[in-house]
Design a protein around this motif. Structure first.
Motif, mmCIF file in Angstrom:
data_model
loop_
_atom_site.group_PDB
_atom_site.id
_atom_site.type_symbol
_atom_site.label_atom_id
_atom_site.label_comp_id
_atom_site.label_asym_id
_atom_site.label_seq_id
_atom_site.Cartn_x
_atom_site.Cartn_y
_atom_site.Cartn_z
ATOM 1 N N ARG A 1 -7.166 16.040 -68.466
ATOM 2 C CA ARG A 1 -6.183 16.949 -67.869
ATOM 3 C C ARG A 1 -4.896 16.825 -68.663
ATOM 4 O O ARG A 1 -4.459 15.711 -68.969
ATOM 5 N N ALA A 2 -4.290 17.947 -68.987
ATOM 6 C CA ALA A 2 -3.122 17.960 -69.865
ATOM 7 C C ALA A 2 -1.821 18.101 -69.088
ATOM 8 O O ALA A 2 -1.759 18.751 -68.041
ATOM 9 N N VAL A 3 -0.785 17.485 -69.651
ATOM 10 C CA VAL A 3 0.587 17.558 -69.141
ATOM 11 C C VAL A 3 1.476 17.932 -70.324
ATOM 12 O O VAL A 3 1.398 17.293 -71.376
ATOM 13 N N MET A 4 2.339 18.945 -70.166
ATOM 14 C CA MET A 4 3.116 19.440 -71.295
ATOM 15 C C MET A 4 4.609 19.488 -70.991
ATOM 16 O O MET A 4 5.025 19.772 -69.871
ATOM 17 N N THR A 5 5.407 19.199 -72.027
ATOM 18 C CA THR A 5 6.851 19.407 -71.935
ATOM 19 C C THR A 5 7.163 20.859 -72.293
ATOM 20 O O THR A 5 6.333 21.588 -72.844
ATOM 21 N N GLU A 6 8.396 21.270 -72.015
ATOM 22 C CA GLU A 6 8.815 22.618 -72.383
ATOM 23 C C GLU A 6 8.768 22.801 -73.897
ATOM 24 O O GLU A 6 8.359 23.852 -74.402
ATOM 25 N N GLY A 7 9.174 21.764 -74.644
ATOM 26 C CA GLY A 7 9.119 21.842 -76.098
ATOM 27 C C GLY A 7 7.706 22.034 -76.612
ATOM 28 O O GLY A 7 7.463 22.785 -77.562
ATOM 29 N N ALA A 8 6.738 21.370 -75.990
ATOM 30 C CA ALA A 8 5.342 21.518 -76.401
ATOM 31 C C ALA A 8 4.847 22.932 -76.146
ATOM 32 O O ALA A 8 4.075 23.488 -76.937
ATOM 33 N N ARG A 9 5.311 23.547 -75.048
ATOM 34 C CA ARG A 9 4.856 24.901 -74.719
ATOM 35 C C ARG A 9 5.367 25.928 -75.717
ATOM 36 O O ARG A 9 4.809 27.036 -75.813
ATOM 37 N N GLY A 10 6.412 25.583 -76.473
ATOM 38 C CA GLY A 10 6.888 26.466 -77.528
ATOM 39 C C GLY A 10 6.046 26.382 -78.788
ATOM 40 O O GLY A 10 6.238 27.179 -79.720
ATOM 41 N N ILE A 11 5.136 25.405 -78.844
ATOM 42 C CA ILE A 11 4.299 25.201 -80.036
ATOM 43 C C ILE A 11 2.852 25.571 -79.767
ATOM 44 O O ILE A 11 2.193 26.197 -80.596
ATOM 45 N N VAL A 12 2.335 25.181 -78.614
ATOM 46 C CA VAL A 12 0.954 25.509 -78.251
ATOM 47 C C VAL A 12 0.953 26.026 -76.813
ATOM 48 O O VAL A 12 1.627 25.466 -75.938
ATOM 49 N N HIS A 13 0.245 27.104 -76.569
ATOM 50 C CA HIS A 13 0.257 27.726 -75.252
ATOM 51 C C HIS A 13 -0.546 26.901 -74.256
ATOM 52 O O HIS A 13 -1.614 26.371 -74.594
#
Length: 386
Positions: A35-47
């Motif tokens: 299960r993945a957890v993402m930061t806002e910065g990560a969401r700008g790189i991979v959807h």
């Protein structure tokens, strides 16, 4: 390697985040639920949709009233291990300072408080990695028991570790460690004897079996030294050798403080006097071969009580003959057990083998990685005196 393990995968805003979709697939191929957890910065790189597809699970992009961080990494949480890959300098510093202002750092704080194992794979530009504050943060969280998949320093960047290195660290953190505190020495691959500056006398061994054993022992908590004819690997201290004499010498040194030796290498039985210049072709040539010392015999003389696992490759033998020959070696050198197989599996991913002990024989057919696990489990039993 990760069969039955739950891996929470934290993704932060490094450009290396583009690799996490394939990393999630690889974790699942090795048996994990992810299960993945993402930061806002990560969401700008991979959807997030890409990681949702890769994990087949909803992706946490914010902490809500559902307290996702506790559900994942709290006491009795879903995750067996929290892996942050990639981790930016910003994220590592925040974890060290107990700052939790992103979904990833909040999960990290929760994991550290609950005792959920934490693995970090940093990725950043090299000057950032060399910043004294970042190095101090890494040192601090390592003292807390956090494991690191160290980056590869290339082209002025501290690039994210290989998938193999990350998976190994994750499996080591998530699982039991029956070999913790044990030093395991493994020999692997082939040896080569120079005939002249161009030609060598060697064999067909690929080293896959020995490397599989080394990896499995590392995942089970062992400190592993790998003596082989290949490159560096992320799960062992490597001693690179070429000749049978070099392999014997490096193994002898490594075994001074070893708890067990696994002699999986296909060491050449013969050496030859090397011509200093190229031998001209087109004429008959006779080579005088000299036998090389048997590595397991030499190490047994040095370390009479050291548990040694031997390998015995044969050709054209039936099972009873293979067992008989394995038992002869077992008794002659006082080995813990012998792995006997047909030489036809050299270079293949799959193998058939007999684990020959003094009182019984276990049969195995499958991948070399799976046989590595079987051997490592047997070593763990030996090392713990069971």
């Amino acid at each position: 390697m990760l069969e039955g393990d739950n891996v929470a995968l934290g993704v932060t805003g490094s450009i290396a985040a583009v690799k996490t979709v394939e990393l999630a697939h690889e974790l699942r191929r090795r048996g994990a639920d992810v299960r993945a957890v993402m930061t806002e910065g990560a969401r700008g790189i991979v959807h997030p949709w890409a990681l949702e597809f890769a994990t087949d699970a909803d992706v946490v992009t914010e902490i809500t009233g559902s307290v996702e961080h506790v559900d994942l990494c709290g006491y009795d949480g879903w995750a067996d291990v929290f892996l942050i890959a990639p981790a930016t300098a910003n994220t590592v510093g925040k974890i060290a300072g107990a700052v939790d202002d992103t979904p990833v750092t909040t999960c990290a704080t929760t994991a550290l408080g609950s005792g959920t194992p934490l693995v970090i794979a940093p990725a950043m530009h090299e000057p950032m990695y060399d910043h004294p504050g970042v190095l101090r943060a890494i040192e601090m969280v390592e003292e807390w028991g956090v494991a690191f998949a160290d980056p590869r320093i290339e082209e002025g960047k501290a690039k994210i570790a290989s998938e193999d290195a990350i998976v190994c660290e994750t499996a080591r953190a998530a699982g039991d460690r029956p070999l913790e505190g044990r030093h395991v020495v493994v020999t692997a691959g082939s040896t080569s004897e120079a005939i002249d500056p161009i030609r060598v006398l060697t064999n067909r061994s690929s080293g896959r079996m020995g490397r599989a054993v080394a990896r499995s022992c590392y995942v089970r908590g062992g400190d592993v030294t790998l003596v082989h004819d290949g490159d560096e690997v992320p799960y062992a201290d490597v001693r690179t050798v070429e000749t049978a004499a070099e392999m014997l010498e490096e193994t002898r040194v490594a075994c001074e403080d070893a708890d067990v030796l696994v002699s999986a290498a296909a060491i050449g039985d013969y050496t030859v006097e090397t011509s200093p210049e190229k031998i001209r072709s087109g004429r008959e040539l006779t080579l005088e071969l000299e036998p090389t010392p048997k590595l397991i015999d030499e190490i047994r003389d040095d370390r009479p009580a050291l548990p040694i696992v031997g390998f015995k490759a044969e050709t054209g033998e039936d099972e009873e003959s293979m067992i008989e020959r394995a038992r002869e070696t077992l008794e002659r050198v006082d080995l813990a057990f012998v792995v006997a197989n047909d030489a036809s599996v050299m270079g293949d991913d799959r193998t058939r083998a007999l684990l020959v002990h003094a009182a019984d024989v276990a049969r195995y057919e499958g991948t070399k990685a799976g046989l590595g696990d079987e051997i490592a489990d047997s070593i763990a039993v030996l090392s713990n005196g069971s």
